[in-house]
Write an enzyme that holds these catalytic residues in place. Sequence first.
Site, PDB file in Angstrom:
ATOM      1  N   GLY A 203      -7.992  20.642  44.332  1.00  0.00           N
ATOM      2  CA  GLY A 203      -8.753  21.309  45.380  1.00  0.00           C
ATOM      3  C   GLY A 203     -10.054  20.619  45.758  1.00  0.00           C
ATOM      4  O   GLY A 203     -10.717  21.034  46.701  1.00  0.00           O
ATOM      5  N   CYS A 204     -10.416  19.557  45.065  1.00  0.00           N
ATOM      6  CA  CYS A 204     -11.666  18.856  45.368  1.00  0.00           C
ATOM      7  C   CYS A 204     -11.532  18.133  46.716  1.00  0.00           C
ATOM      8  O   CYS A 204     -10.641  17.307  46.912  1.00  0.00           O
ATOM      9  CB  CYS A 204     -12.004  17.852  44.276  1.00  0.00           C
ATOM     10  SG  CYS A 204     -13.446  16.824  44.624  1.00  0.00           S
ATOM     11  N   ILE A 205     -12.417  18.456  47.638  1.00  0.00           N
ATOM     12  CA  ILE A 205     -12.379  17.870  48.982  1.00  0.00           C
ATOM     13  C   ILE A 205     -12.549  16.357  48.931  1.00  0.00           C
ATOM     14  O   ILE A 205     -11.839  15.607  49.613  1.00  0.00           O
ATOM     15  CB  ILE A 205     -13.464  18.514  49.874  1.00  0.00           C
ATOM     16  CG1 ILE A 205     -13.154  19.993  50.096  1.00  0.00           C
ATOM     17  CG2 ILE A 205     -13.590  17.780  51.202  1.00  0.00           C
ATOM     18  CD1 ILE A 205     -14.303  20.789  50.695  1.00  0.00           C
TER      19      ILE A 205
ATOM     20  N   LYS B  15      -9.722  16.721  40.238  1.00  0.00           N
ATOM     21  CA  LYS B  15      -9.903  18.162  40.108  1.00  0.00           C
ATOM     22  C   LYS B  15      -9.142  18.778  41.272  1.00  0.00           C
ATOM     23  O   LYS B  15      -9.472  18.509  42.431  1.00  0.00           O
ATOM     24  CB  LYS B  15     -11.370  18.553  40.180  1.00  0.00           C
ATOM     25  CG  LYS B  15     -11.559  20.060  40.018  1.00  0.00           C
ATOM     26  CD  LYS B  15     -12.990  20.452  40.152  1.00  0.00           C
ATOM     27  CE  LYS B  15     -13.015  21.715  40.970  1.00  0.00           C
ATOM     28  NZ  LYS B  15     -14.171  21.874  41.776  1.00  0.00           N
TER      29      LYS B  15
END
Length: 142
Positions: free
Chosen positions: A11-13, A9
């Site tokens: 931008g998922c950290i 996903k």
Amino acid sequence: MKLIIFYEKPGCITNNKQKSSLRNAGCMVIGRSLLDHQMSHEELYTYLEKRPVKEWFNPNAPAVKNGEIDPNSYTEEEALDLLFHHPILIRRPLISVDGRRMCGFDKSVIEGILELSLEINRVEECTSDTACPPPVSSASSK
């Protein structure tokens, strides 16, 4: 150098930490958006098939977390169709390396395939305090 296709996903950290760990171990990682995956049902199934259906779902997805979706209540066919149309629900990442495909970041399995050690903790736990809301994109309306 191992080549890894990494569906995430954007931008998922947590996905970013996973990719960094793989790159730090000397792997070439090609990130692709899971939300815009453009795979067929059959191809998506090749990433999921080795896990029980309930483990195909991202436990941190808001609809799963709030009980709107119960991963235990779907057949393979129903789950595959739901995940295909709502990829935010898929356990991430989907990984392809050396012809093997997997769903989720199973550190020990990946280390076994790559024959190396990864420096990463909390490999699948969502580290966001916003429950990973879906980004605004054309894929979120699917």
